[in-house]
Design a protein around this motif. Structure first.
Motif, PDB file in Angstrom:
ATOM      1  N   ILE A 138     -55.158  17.530  26.163  1.00 17.37           N
ATOM      2  CA  ILE A 138     -56.395  18.467  25.203  1.00 17.37           C
ATOM      3  C   ILE A 138     -57.621  17.769  25.552  1.00 17.37           C
ATOM      4  O   ILE A 138     -57.915  16.518  25.628  1.00 17.37           O
ATOM      5  CB  ILE A 138     -55.850  18.215  23.766  1.00 17.37           C
ATOM      6  N   LEU A 139     -58.629  18.739  25.852  1.00 18.02           N
ATOM      7  CA  LEU A 139     -59.887  18.285  26.334  1.00 18.02           C
ATOM      8  C   LEU A 139     -60.795  18.478  25.335  1.00 18.02           C
ATOM      9  O   LEU A 139     -60.820  19.718  24.856  1.00 18.02           O
ATOM     10  CB  LEU A 139     -60.352  18.909  27.555  1.00 18.02           C
ATOM     11  N   GLN A 140     -61.803  17.609  24.752  1.00 15.83           N
ATOM     12  CA  GLN A 140     -62.660  18.024  23.889  1.00 15.83           C
ATOM     13  C   GLN A 140     -63.879  17.658  24.267  1.00 15.83           C
ATOM     14  O   GLN A 140     -64.070  16.615  24.980  1.00 15.83           O
ATOM     15  CB  GLN A 140     -62.264  17.508  22.715  1.00 15.83           C
ATOM     16  N   GLY A 141     -65.072  17.911  23.600  1.00 16.45           N
ATOM     17  CA  GLY A 141     -66.452  17.551  24.034  1.00 16.45           C
ATOM     18  C   GLY A 141     -67.462  17.698  22.834  1.00 16.45           C
ATOM     19  O   GLY A 141     -67.056  18.361  22.045  1.00 16.45           O
ATOM     20  N   CYS A 142     -68.630  17.001  22.954  1.00 16.19           N
ATOM     21  CA  CYS A 142     -69.601  17.083  22.090  1.00 16.19           C
ATOM     22  C   CYS A 142     -70.791  16.986  22.690  1.00 16.19           C
ATOM     23  O   CYS A 142     -71.089  16.219  23.826  1.00 16.19           O
ATOM     24  CB  CYS A 142     -69.431  15.713  21.158  1.00 16.19           C
ATOM     25  N   LEU A 143     -71.893  17.647  22.354  1.00 14.09           N
ATOM     26  CA  LEU A 143     -73.262  17.633  22.954  1.00 14.09           C
ATOM     27  C   LEU A 143     -74.080  17.108  21.878  1.00 14.09           C
ATOM     28  O   LEU A 143     -74.014  16.888  20.741  1.00 14.09           O
ATOM     29  CB  LEU A 143     -73.660  19.111  23.023  1.00 14.09           C
ATOM     30  N   ALA A 144     -75.283  16.421  22.571  1.00  8.42           N
ATOM     31  CA  ALA A 144     -76.345  15.752  21.827  1.00  8.42           C
ATOM     32  C   ALA A 144     -76.858  16.767  20.736  1.00  8.42           C
ATOM     33  O   ALA A 144     -76.997  16.142  19.642  1.00  8.42           O
ATOM     34  CB  ALA A 144     -77.356  15.415  22.523  1.00  8.42           C
ATOM     35  N   GLU A 145     -76.944  18.093  20.966  1.00 10.52           N
ATOM     36  CA  GLU A 145     -77.652  18.745  20.061  1.00 10.52           C
ATOM     37  C   GLU A 145     -76.510  19.168  18.950  1.00 10.52           C
ATOM     38  O   GLU A 145     -77.020  20.051  18.031  1.00 10.52           O
ATOM     39  CB  GLU A 145     -77.791  20.395  20.625  1.00 10.52           C
ATOM     40  N   ASP A 146     -75.070  18.845  18.873  1.00 10.70           N
ATOM     41  CA  ASP A 146     -74.402  19.062  17.943  1.00 10.70           C
ATOM     42  C   ASP A 146     -74.568  18.568  16.620  1.00 10.70           C
ATOM     43  O   ASP A 146     -73.912  18.957  15.663  1.00 10.70           O
ATOM     44  CB  ASP A 146     -72.784  18.830  18.384  1.00 10.70           C
ATOM     45  N   GLY A 147     -75.115  17.292  16.646  1.00  6.22           N
ATOM     46  CA  GLY A 147     -75.416  16.684  15.208  1.00  6.22           C
ATOM     47  C   GLY A 147     -76.259  15.694  15.213  1.00  6.22           C
ATOM     48  O   GLY A 147     -77.012  15.329  16.144  1.00  6.22           O
ATOM     49  N   GLU A 148     -76.892  15.033  14.293  1.00 10.37           N
ATOM     50  CA  GLU A 148     -77.725  13.789  14.104  1.00 10.37           C
ATOM     51  C   GLU A 148     -77.038  12.653  14.552  1.00 10.37           C
ATOM     52  O   GLU A 148     -75.994  12.361  14.289  1.00 10.37           O
ATOM     53  CB  GLU A 148     -78.132  13.697  12.626  1.00 10.37           C
TER      54      GLU A 148
END
Length: 198
Positions: free
Chosen positions: A183-193
């Motif tokens: 399972i591939l998951q990702g998070c971007l800098a703009e997604d949260g504080e």
């Protein structure tokens, strides 16, 4: 052979803290515990065979310690502590500075694996620390993870901590004689504080 430096040159904060939990560059005295944890959890890792003490020392000497002085290392391994007790390790791996991205790596001392609440607390705090390191301190834009489908609890915890599902590599690995998805998951800098250290 001289002892390795105690921190990565690229880390503006040698220690990142979240309450009683903290991360710092992995130290030489910690790599034997890490080796034992990896061997005990080999089914969830990209590791084909048990690692010997000699192999562990050689790996760190060749691939990890020389990167401490680099302004842009491709691997940033940190030890994870609760107060003065080592409870896990992980970090940012496959760091692609030109593309401002890295993969998150995490492994907990197997003594904690049976308690889902403890695992969720430790993993959630670690992800928060990695976001702070990646997005605030290092200026990266994207973090990603790959989790074998035999660990649905980790997939769920990643989603709870802001990592969106981005795809599935079908029957990507064989575990216990059976094909298993990744399972591939990702998070971007703009997604949260991502608050500062302390």
């Amino acid at each position: 052979m001289h002892s390795p430096p105690v921190t990565y040159a690229c880390m503006p904060h040698p220690v990142l803290e979240a309450g009683s939990l903290s991360v710092r560059a992995v130290q030489k005295a910690e790599i034997e515990a890490i080796r034992q944890w990896r061997n005990a959890q080999i089914d969830v890792l990209r590791q084909a065979a048990p690692i010997s003490p000699e192999q562990q020392e050689a790996y760190f000497a060749r691939h990890i310690w020389p990167q401490f002085d680099s302004p842009q290392p491709d691997t940033i391994l940190v030890s994870y502590r609760e107060e003065d007790r080592l409870i896990g390790y992980g970090g940012l791996v496959h760091v692609a500075w030109a593309h401002r991205r890295a993969e998150v790596s995490f492994l907990l001392d197997p003594v904690h694996i049976g308690d889902e609440k403890v695992v969720a607390r430790y993993f959630g705090a670690f992800l928060g620390l990695m976001k702070r390191l990646a997005f605030t301190d290092l200026g990266l834009n994207r973090l990603c993870t790959e989790t074998y489908a035999i660990r649905p609890n980790y997939v769920a915890m990643l989603e709870e901590n802001g990592f969106r599902r981005e795809g599935v590599l079908r029957q990507h690995v064989w575990i216990g004689g059976q094909p298993v998805d990744s399972i591939l998951q990702g998070c971007l800098a703009e997604d949260g504080e991502h608050p500062g250290n302390g």
